[in-house]
Scaffold this motif. Structure first.
Motif, PDB file in Angstrom:
ATOM      1  N   SER A  86      -3.455   5.876   0.338  1.00 50.97           N
ATOM      2  CA  SER A  86      -4.489   5.510   0.767  1.00 50.97           C
ATOM      3  C   SER A  86      -4.837   4.489   1.837  1.00 50.97           C
ATOM      4  CB  SER A  86      -5.335   6.828  -0.086  1.00 50.97           C
ATOM      5  OG  SER A  86      -5.201   8.271  -0.085  1.00 50.97           O
ATOM      6  N   VAL A  87      -4.559   4.151   0.517  1.00 52.93           N
ATOM      7  CA  VAL A  87      -5.370   2.221   0.178  1.00 52.93           C
ATOM      8  C   VAL A  87      -4.709   1.066   1.100  1.00 52.93           C
ATOM      9  CG1 VAL A  87      -6.012  -0.069  -1.029  1.00 52.93           C
ATOM     10  CG2 VAL A  87      -6.700   2.205  -1.986  1.00 52.93           C
ATOM     11  N   CYS A  88      -2.893   1.580   1.095  1.00 47.53           N
ATOM     12  CA  CYS A  88      -2.084   0.962   2.317  1.00 47.53           C
ATOM     13  C   CYS A  88      -2.494   1.757   3.846  1.00 47.53           C
ATOM     14  CB  CYS A  88      -0.697   0.822   1.521  1.00 47.53           C
ATOM     15  SG  CYS A  88      -0.199   0.300   0.251  1.00 47.53           S
ATOM     16  N   LEU A  89      -2.616   2.737   3.537  1.00 51.10           N
ATOM     17  CA  LEU A  89      -2.809   2.947   5.702  1.00 51.10           C
ATOM     18  C   LEU A  89      -3.469   2.357   5.564  1.00 51.10           C
ATOM     19  CD1 LEU A  89      -0.843   6.518   4.988  1.00 51.10           C
ATOM     20  CD2 LEU A  89      -0.039   4.709   6.381  1.00 51.10           C
ATOM     21  N   LYS A  90      -4.953   2.284   4.974  1.00 53.74           N
ATOM     22  CA  LYS A  90      -6.786   1.953   5.512  1.00 53.74           C
ATOM     23  C   LYS A  90      -6.339   0.325   5.861  1.00 53.74           C
ATOM     24  CE  LYS A  90     -11.045   0.998   3.334  1.00 53.74           C
ATOM     25  NZ  LYS A  90     -11.774   0.860   2.451  1.00 53.74           N
ATOM     26  N   TYR A  91      -4.992  -0.504   5.571  1.00 54.70           N
ATOM     27  CA  TYR A  91      -5.260  -1.573   5.554  1.00 54.70           C
ATOM     28  C   TYR A  91      -3.876  -1.860   6.282  1.00 54.70           C
ATOM     29  CZ  TYR A  91      -9.297  -2.813   2.799  1.00 54.70           C
ATOM     30  OH  TYR A  91     -10.167  -2.776   2.144  1.00 54.70           O
ATOM     31  N   ASN A  92      -3.219  -0.809   6.799  1.00 55.54           N
ATOM     32  CA  ASN A  92      -2.710  -1.045   7.969  1.00 55.54           C
ATOM     33  C   ASN A  92      -1.024  -1.653   7.040  1.00 55.54           C
ATOM     34  OD1 ASN A  92      -3.539   0.130  10.099  1.00 55.54           O
ATOM     35  ND2 ASN A  92      -4.729  -1.346  10.829  1.00 55.54           N
ATOM     36  N   LYS A  93      -1.096  -1.518   6.171  1.00 55.50           N
ATOM     37  CA  LYS A  93       0.238  -1.596   5.009  1.00 55.50           C
ATOM     38  C   LYS A  93       1.401  -0.844   5.300  1.00 55.50           C
ATOM     39  CE  LYS A  93      -1.777  -5.298   4.665  1.00 55.50           C
ATOM     40  NZ  LYS A  93      -1.428  -6.304   4.684  1.00 55.50           N
ATOM     41  N   LYS A  94       1.818  -0.473   6.320  1.00 51.78           N
ATOM     42  CA  LYS A  94       2.307   1.108   6.233  1.00 51.78           C
ATOM     43  C   LYS A  94       4.114   0.593   5.666  1.00 51.78           C
ATOM     44  CE  LYS A  94       5.083   4.124   9.599  1.00 51.78           C
ATOM     45  NZ  LYS A  94       5.062   4.348  10.957  1.00 51.78           N
ATOM     46  N   HIS A  95       4.935  -0.607   5.678  1.00 51.99           N
ATOM     47  CA  HIS A  95       5.371  -1.190   5.663  1.00 51.99           C
ATOM     48  C   HIS A  95       5.616  -1.070   3.562  1.00 51.99           C
ATOM     49  CE1 HIS A  95       3.342  -4.735   5.482  1.00 51.99           C
ATOM     50  NE2 HIS A  95       4.207  -5.105   3.874  1.00 51.99           N
ATOM     51  N   LEU A  96       4.316  -1.078   2.863  1.00 47.70           N
ATOM     52  CA  LEU A  96       4.225  -0.649   1.578  1.00 47.70           C
ATOM     53  C   LEU A  96       4.217   0.235   1.162  1.00 47.70           C
ATOM     54  CD1 LEU A  96       1.399  -3.413   1.019  1.00 47.70           C
ATOM     55  CD2 LEU A  96       3.770  -3.796  -0.082  1.00 47.70           C
ATOM     56  N   VAL A  97       3.626   1.597   2.203  1.00 49.54           N
ATOM     57  CA  VAL A  97       3.912   2.939   1.471  1.00 49.54           C
ATOM     58  C   VAL A  97       5.197   3.591   1.673  1.00 49.54           C
ATOM     59  CG1 VAL A  97       3.323   5.443   2.941  1.00 49.54           C
ATOM     60  CG2 VAL A  97       1.632   3.829   3.234  1.00 49.54           C
ATOM     61  N   GLU A  98       6.366   2.728   3.365  1.00 49.66           N
ATOM     62  CA  GLU A  98       7.324   3.559   3.026  1.00 49.66           C
ATOM     63  C   GLU A  98       8.627   2.357   2.538  1.00 49.66           C
ATOM     64  OE1 GLU A  98       8.170   1.453   6.891  1.00 49.66           O
ATOM     65  OE2 GLU A  98       7.127   3.378   8.733  1.00 49.66           O
ATOM     66  N   ASP A  99       8.186   1.752   1.195  1.00 45.93           N
ATOM     67  CA  ASP A  99       8.321   1.239  -0.151  1.00 45.93           C
ATOM     68  C   ASP A  99       8.330   2.212  -0.481  1.00 45.93           C
ATOM     69  OD1 ASP A  99       9.580  -1.097   1.654  1.00 45.93           O
ATOM     70  OD2 ASP A  99       8.189  -2.946   0.463  1.00 45.93           O
ATOM     71  N   LEU A 100       7.410   2.860  -1.652  1.00 44.23           N
ATOM     72  CA  LEU A 100       6.782   2.893  -2.276  1.00 44.23           C
ATOM     73  C   LEU A 100       7.519   4.822  -2.268  1.00 44.23           C
ATOM     74  CD1 LEU A 100       4.489   4.068  -4.022  1.00 44.23           C
ATOM     75  CD2 LEU A 100       3.110   4.256  -3.004  1.00 44.23           C
ATOM     76  N   ILE A 101       7.023   5.430  -1.455  1.00 49.22           N
ATOM     77  CA  ILE A 101       7.659   6.486  -0.954  1.00 49.22           C
ATOM     78  C   ILE A 101       9.131   6.632  -1.167  1.00 49.22           C
ATOM     79  CG2 ILE A 101       8.667   8.124   0.934  1.00 49.22           C
ATOM     80  CD1 ILE A 101       5.920   8.017   2.496  1.00 49.22           C
TER      81      ILE A 101
END
Length: 72
Positions: A21-36
């Protein structure tokens, strides 16, 4: 970002959900993809480890045994 994640966790939000949620809030999509991707790899390793176990029943009781197929 870390403070926001910690705050969400304190309020009962699961860590992964808070992080995403926080990563998406700050447009850090690459971090979300890495986590997934990291979670997918962990799940695959867990599946591979679980495949090494055998469940059997004796006298109504269920047992879980680690089977090393290479030794047999």
């Amino acid at each position: 970002m870390k403070y926001e994640i910690t705050n969400l966790i304190k309020h009962g939000i699961p860590e992964d959900v808070a992080t995403i949620s926080v990563c998406l809030k700050y447009n850090k999509k690459h971090l979300v993809e890495d986590l997934i991707e990291e979670r997918r790899q962990e799940q695959q390793l867990m599946r591979e480890e679980l495949e090494k176990f055998v469940v059997f029943s004796k006298n109504g009781e269920t047992f879980l045994d680690n089977v090393d197929l290479e030794k047999k």
